[in-house]
Scaffold this motif. Structure first.
Motif, PDB file in Angstrom:
ATOM      1  N   VAL A  63       0.851  -1.185   0.000  1.00  0.00           N
ATOM      2  CA  VAL A  63       0.000   0.000   0.000  1.00  0.00           C
ATOM      3  C   VAL A  63       0.892   1.243   0.000  1.00  0.00           C
ATOM      4  CG1 VAL A  63      -1.805   1.283   1.228  1.00  0.00           C
ATOM      5  CG2 VAL A  63      -1.808  -1.231   1.248  1.00  0.00           C
ATOM      6  N   MET A  64       0.854   1.984  -1.092  1.00  0.00           N
ATOM      7  CA  MET A  64       1.665   3.208  -1.242  1.00  0.00           C
ATOM      8  C   MET A  64       0.842   4.431  -0.858  1.00  0.00           C
ATOM      9  SD  MET A  64       4.292   1.565  -2.563  1.00  0.00           S
ATOM     10  CE  MET A  64       5.367   2.870  -3.151  1.00  0.00           C
ATOM     11  N   PHE A  65       1.510   5.457  -0.309  1.00  0.00           N
ATOM     12  CA  PHE A  65       0.815   6.642   0.171  1.00  0.00           C
ATOM     13  C   PHE A  65       0.941   7.797  -0.819  1.00  0.00           C
ATOM     14  CE2 PHE A  65       3.084   4.683   3.908  1.00  0.00           C
ATOM     15  CZ  PHE A  65       2.047   3.841   4.248  1.00  0.00           C
ATOM     16  N   ASP A  66       0.001   8.750  -0.690  1.00  0.00           N
ATOM     17  CA  ASP A  66       0.127   9.999  -1.452  1.00  0.00           C
ATOM     18  C   ASP A  66       1.402  10.718  -1.018  1.00  0.00           C
ATOM     19  OD1 ASP A  66      -2.260   9.588  -2.776  1.00  0.00           O
ATOM     20  OD2 ASP A  66      -3.451  10.670  -1.262  1.00  0.00           O
ATOM     21  N   GLU A  67       2.015  11.428  -1.938  1.00  0.00           N
ATOM     22  CA  GLU A  67       3.272  12.101  -1.629  1.00  0.00           C
ATOM     23  C   GLU A  67       3.124  13.131  -0.508  1.00  0.00           C
ATOM     24  OE1 GLU A  67       4.983  13.725  -5.128  1.00  0.00           O
ATOM     25  OE2 GLU A  67       5.186  11.780  -6.138  1.00  0.00           O
ATOM     26  N   ASP A  68       1.934  13.713  -0.374  1.00  0.00           N
ATOM     27  CA  ASP A  68       1.732  14.728   0.661  1.00  0.00           C
ATOM     28  C   ASP A  68       1.037  14.163   1.901  1.00  0.00           C
ATOM     29  OD1 ASP A  68      -0.649  14.206  -0.538  1.00  0.00           O
ATOM     30  OD2 ASP A  68      -1.284  16.304  -0.746  1.00  0.00           O
ATOM     31  N   ALA A  69       1.017  12.809   2.000  1.00  0.00           N
ATOM     32  CA  ALA A  69       0.356  12.179   3.158  1.00  0.00           C
ATOM     33  C   ALA A  69       1.121  12.512   4.434  1.00  0.00           C
ATOM     34  CB  ALA A  69       0.275  10.672   2.963  1.00  0.00           C
ATOM     35  N   LYS A  76      -3.193   6.354  10.554  1.00  0.00           N
ATOM     36  CA  LYS A  76      -4.607   5.977  10.472  1.00  0.00           C
ATOM     37  C   LYS A  76      -4.823   4.883   9.426  1.00  0.00           C
ATOM     38  CE  LYS A  76      -9.246   7.860   9.821  1.00  0.00           C
ATOM     39  NZ  LYS A  76     -10.057   9.072   9.481  1.00  0.00           N
ATOM     40  N   ILE A  77      -4.113   4.991   8.295  1.00  0.00           N
ATOM     41  CA  ILE A  77      -4.212   3.959   7.252  1.00  0.00           C
ATOM     42  C   ILE A  77      -3.785   2.609   7.820  1.00  0.00           C
ATOM     43  CG2 ILE A  77      -3.221   3.144   5.069  1.00  0.00           C
ATOM     44  CD1 ILE A  77      -3.031   6.115   4.233  1.00  0.00           C
ATOM     45  N   PHE A 145     -10.578  -2.587  -0.313  1.00  0.00           N
ATOM     46  CA  PHE A 145     -10.709  -1.792   0.909  1.00  0.00           C
ATOM     47  C   PHE A 145      -9.580  -0.773   1.003  1.00  0.00           C
ATOM     48  CE2 PHE A 145      -9.502  -1.142   5.375  1.00  0.00           C
ATOM     49  CZ  PHE A 145     -10.698  -0.663   5.897  1.00  0.00           C
ATOM     50  N   ALA A 146      -8.342  -1.211   0.714  1.00  0.00           N
ATOM     51  CA  ALA A 146      -7.178  -0.328   0.823  1.00  0.00           C
ATOM     52  C   ALA A 146      -7.249   0.816  -0.183  1.00  0.00           C
ATOM     53  CB  ALA A 146      -5.900  -1.131   0.622  1.00  0.00           C
ATOM     54  N   GLU A 147      -7.721   0.516  -1.371  1.00  0.00           N
ATOM     55  CA  GLU A 147      -7.765   1.548  -2.420  1.00  0.00           C
ATOM     56  C   GLU A 147      -8.736   2.683  -2.088  1.00  0.00           C
ATOM     57  OE1 GLU A 147      -6.550  -1.058  -6.385  1.00  0.00           O
ATOM     58  OE2 GLU A 147      -8.665  -0.848  -5.834  1.00  0.00           O
ATOM     59  N   LYS A 148      -9.695   2.429  -1.217  1.00  0.00           N
ATOM     60  CA  LYS A 148     -10.688   3.441  -0.869  1.00  0.00           C
ATOM     61  C   LYS A 148     -10.247   4.341   0.279  1.00  0.00           C
ATOM     62  CE  LYS A 148     -14.612   0.580  -2.318  1.00  0.00           C
ATOM     63  NZ  LYS A 148     -15.846  -0.130  -1.865  1.00  0.00           N
TER      64      LYS A 148
END
Length: 302
Positions: A63-69, A76-77, A145-148
């Motif tokens: 599961v990769m995060f948004d660059e600005d996460a 929380k993820i 689930f992860a993609e949402k």
């Protein structure tokens, strides 16, 4: 039913085994062979399932995060993924950890080749969660689930591995059902023949008992006990033998195929027998009961 009646029926049941020694021995031998084959097959399937399960637990989605996460979003993820049905474990992998692992995998002992990237991690921004599942067939649901989740940029998965392991599990289940069905049918057939011989020998005696008012249960019980005895004896012999042969077989396989030592791990015999012992005995008793009960039922009209 009185205790004296049960005692009489038990005695007659074992006498029936003596009267038909050849058929009884043949039934016990066949029962033992069937339970032995079942035990061997069960041990193989149990270990194979264990190996597949370990392989499934080693299959992870990334599961990769948004660059600005933010750190709070990432935390929380992780909490939401950990609470998701089917998730066994999650592991946070930082960009630095990912780069260190990459260097170990691709540069090996020549890590100096990567010194040019010392101050510039080419995998920066690749922080991720490795998500492991207890059942690879749940991968699709976990991925959806992860993609949402907010803050998730991308989810990497291996559909081929998941489908392969799921197919292997289904194949094992189908083969198990077919083989167990065949073994049950053969065992019931042979015990039925043995009981039939006992009925033939005592047909006149059974007729007299019926004429003087003996109930069907009284006539049937000795033959049921005969079938049960054959089933129990036929189950105990192979189960005891297989218990002592299991460790030797595993040691032989690991010695003969030494390459498997670091790849395959077999279950200890005590773990296998937690299920095999009661199931084997229940099969022996059940087959003996069914084979004798339904056979004598057909011959009570004399």
């Amino acid at each position: 039913m009185r205790i004296s009646t049960i005692g009489y029926s038990t005695k007659q049941g074992f006498k029936n085994i003596g009267r038909n020694k050849m058929f009884s021995i043949a039934s016990i031998a066949t029962m033992a062979a069937c339970i032995l084959l079942f035990g061997i097959f069960f041990s193989i399937v149990t270990n194979f399932r264990y190996i597949v399960q370990k392989a499934e637990e080693g299959v992870a989605i990334t599961v990769m995060f948004d660059e600005d996460a933010t750190d709070a979003q990432i935390k929380k993820i992780g909490e939401e993924l950990a609470a998701c049905d089917g998730v066994l474990d999650i592991n946070f992998v930082s960009a630095d950890d990912a780069w260190d692992q990459f260097k170990d995998d691709y540069f090996g002992e020549a890590k100096e080749l990567a010194d040019g990237f010392k101050d510039d991690n080419p995998l920066s921004g690749s922080d991720n969660y490795e998500v492991y599942m207890d059942d690879v067939s749940k991968q699709k649901d976990v991925v959806a689930f992860a993609e949402k989740l907010d803050g998730v940029r991308k989810v990497n998965k291996s559909d081929v591995v998941a489908k392969t392991l799921t197919s292997v599990n289904k194949l094992i289940s189908y083969v198990s059902i077919v083989l167990i069905g065949i073994l049950l049918a053969v065992s019931i057939f042979l015990i039925s023949n043995t009981v039939t011989m006992g009925i033939t020998v005592r047909r006149e005696e059974i007729a007299i008992m019926k004429y003087i008012g003996a109930k069907d249960g009284f006539v049937r019980l000795p033959f049921v006990i005969e079938g049960l005895a054959i089933g129990v004896i036929g189950a105990i012999i192979p189960l005891v033998g297989l218990y002592f042969l299991y460790d030797k077989a595993v040691a032989y396989i690991m010695t003969k195929f030494s390459l498997l030592n670091n790849i395959v791990e077999f279950l200890p015999v005590t773990t296998v027998y937690r299920t095999l012992l009661p199931v084997g005995l229940i099969l022996g008793v059940g087959i003996g009961f069914l084979g004798s009960f339904f056979t004598i039922r057909k011959h009570l009209r004399v």
